[in-house]
Design an enzyme around this catalytic site. Structure first.
Site, mmCIF file in Angstrom:
data_model
loop_
_atom_site.group_PDB
_atom_site.id
_atom_site.type_symbol
_atom_site.label_atom_id
_atom_site.label_comp_id
_atom_site.label_asym_id
_atom_site.label_seq_id
_atom_site.Cartn_x
_atom_site.Cartn_y
_atom_site.Cartn_z
ATOM 1 N N LEU A 45 30.050 47.359 45.614
ATOM 2 C CA LEU A 45 30.445 47.577 47.009
ATOM 3 C C LEU A 45 29.419 47.131 48.041
ATOM 4 O O LEU A 45 29.176 47.809 49.036
ATOM 5 C CB LEU A 45 30.856 49.037 47.217
ATOM 6 N N CYS A 75 37.305 52.401 42.947
ATOM 7 C CA CYS A 75 36.309 51.430 42.486
ATOM 8 C C CYS A 75 35.668 51.920 41.185
ATOM 9 O O CYS A 75 35.097 53.010 41.155
ATOM 10 C CB CYS A 75 35.225 51.212 43.539
HETATM 11 C C1 FMN Z 1 34.765 40.423 43.034
HETATM 12 C C2 FMN Z 1 35.743 41.507 43.357
HETATM 13 C C3 FMN Z 1 35.427 42.461 44.325
HETATM 14 C C4 FMN Z 1 36.321 43.494 44.625
HETATM 15 N N1 FMN Z 1 36.001 44.410 45.597
HETATM 16 C C5 FMN Z 1 36.889 45.388 45.923
HETATM 17 C C6 FMN Z 1 36.601 46.326 46.971
HETATM 18 O O1 FMN Z 1 35.572 46.265 47.657
HETATM 19 N N2 FMN Z 1 37.524 47.317 47.212
HETATM 20 C C7 FMN Z 1 38.701 47.403 46.501
HETATM 21 O O2 FMN Z 1 39.499 48.304 46.747
HETATM 22 N N3 FMN Z 1 39.012 46.506 45.534
HETATM 23 C C8 FMN Z 1 38.130 45.506 45.234
HETATM 24 N N4 FMN Z 1 38.459 44.591 44.247
HETATM 25 C C9 FMN Z 1 39.747 44.710 43.525
HETATM 26 C C10 FMN Z 1 40.815 43.737 44.063
HETATM 27 O O3 FMN Z 1 41.097 43.981 45.429
HETATM 28 C C11 FMN Z 1 42.127 43.849 43.240
HETATM 29 O O4 FMN Z 1 42.615 45.174 43.312
HETATM 30 C C12 FMN Z 1 41.939 43.510 41.760
HETATM 31 O O5 FMN Z 1 40.987 42.480 41.597
HETATM 32 C C13 FMN Z 1 43.248 43.107 41.063
HETATM 33 O O6 FMN Z 1 43.833 41.954 41.640
HETATM 34 P P1 FMN Z 1 43.568 40.443 41.097
HETATM 35 O O7 FMN Z 1 43.800 40.464 39.627
HETATM 36 O O8 FMN Z 1 44.503 39.575 41.877
HETATM 37 O O9 FMN Z 1 42.130 40.142 41.431
HETATM 38 C C14 FMN Z 1 37.562 43.557 43.938
HETATM 39 C C15 FMN Z 1 37.879 42.577 42.979
HETATM 40 C C16 FMN Z 1 37.008 41.555 42.689
HETATM 41 C C17 FMN Z 1 37.387 40.516 41.663
#
Ligand code: FMN
Length: 304
Positions: free
Chosen positions: A70, A128
């Site tokens: 974060l 998270c």
């Molecule tokens: C590098 C990275 C950082 C992330 N940071 C956050 C965050 O700060 N807060 C949050 O709620 N989700 C965070 N996520 C989760 C994404 O928003 C999402 O829920 C998750 O990656 C699933 O979607 P995707 O498979 O399309 O990436 C993060 C994901 C990645 C890959």
């Protein structure tokens, strides 16, 4: 392509996910910000956070493992530096992802954001997997989730979207608790707690030991979770997890999501959110779908 969610109008159901789209403004020369449904900021805390030491991102067979921890600039600097230039894109919904170590932290961030203009809604990050306090500690425990969402609802002057953790036994139960405590919508879901080992050094690949798995590897599990959450509640759901193409997005809509978020795909193709929004429109045209909303929950399940 318009959808309504928590009293907001989205030009497209396709939204960029938290942690993969910076604070939005960094993408202004890459993506037509007015053509997507909006974006979710990186998780914002009361004070700036440096995050975990590297390595904190590892590519996997079909996605990525991250333990960023974060890292963010804190709510004051966000409001001062990152939010004002976004007024150039009035059609682009700004969802601010809110994070805290304690309930008081979450509430303080929301109170500070309440007086800032131009924000569409808050996405409460109770999920998270990469921090030792806060985050998933709230989202994985029914009592803590109920308490936090209830307090956040009382303080928030904007729609409240609760981002659930997939690291739970029953997503339907957590969805119902969030709805019952005042959530206006749900995001389903965050990353899956996971780890990898470097066999040569016999050490974990991430400094933080464990991280969150995202990308195509999690898509089938995420769809199942959206399907179960949508059956459990009446409030709208933003579905996500491994969306790379427009047909991935259609699957989430059919499972019951009102909108979708695109995360990891932006690492491979920074224009992914806009591309998927455009391709979804073409898909609807070629399939005789006049309103994208008609796809929401359109799944036909054989009689049980
Ligand atoms: C590098 C990275 C950082 C992330 N940071 C956050 C965050 O700060 N807060 C949050 O709620 N989700 C965070 N996520 C989760 C994404 O928003 C999402 O829920 C998750 O990656 C699933 O979607 P995707 O498979 O399309 O990436 C993060 C994901 C990645 C890959």
């Amino acid at each position: 392509m318009k959808v309504k969610l928590a009293g907001l109008e989205l030009a497209s159901p396709v939204v960029a996910a938290s942690g993969t789209f910076g604070y939005g403004i960094e993408f202004e020369e890459i993506v037509s910000l007015d053509r997507i449904g909006g974006f979710v900021t990186k998780g914002i805390s009361l004070e700036p956070l440096a995050g975990h030491p590297a390595p904190r991102i590892v590519q996997t067979a079909a996605g990525m493992l991250n333990a960023i921890g974060l890292q963010n600039i804190g709510v004051e600097e966000y409001i001062r530096k990152k939010l004002p230039p976004m007024s150039r894109y009035p059609r682009c919904n700004i969802f601010v992802n809110v994070f805290g170590y304690t309930v008081a932290d979450y509430l303080a961030v929301i109170e500070r954001l309440n007086s800032a203009p131009g924000i569409a809604a808050y996405e409460l990050n109770v999920s998270c997997p990469n921090v030792h306090a806060g985050g998933m500690a709230f989202g994985a425990d029914p009592g803590s989730l109920e308490y936090l969402v209830d307090k956040a609802r009382q303080v928030s002057r904007r729609p409240l979207i609760v981002k659930l953790s997939p690291n739970v036994t029953s997503i339907g139960q957590m969805a119902r608790i969030a709805e019952g405590s005042g959530a206006d919508a749900l995001s389903v879901a965050n990353t899956f707690r996971a780890m990898l080992i470097d066999v040569e050094t016999r050490k974990p690949r991430l400094t933080n030991v464990t991280g969150g798995l995202s990308g195509p590897a999690i898509k089938p599990i995420a769809i199942r979770m959206v399907f179960e959450a949508a059956r459990a509640v009446k409030i709208p759901i933003m579905g996500m997890g491994g969306i790379v193409t427009a047909t991935d997005a259609v699957e989430f809509l059919m499972a019951g999501a009102t909108a979708v978020q695109v995360g990891t795909a932006s690492y491979a193709d920074p224009r992914a959110t806009e591309r998927i929004a455009r391709d979804l429109e073409s898909w609807c045209k070629s399939h005789g779908v006049a309103q994208v909303t008609s796809l929401i929950g359109a799944l036909e399940v054989p009689q049980e």
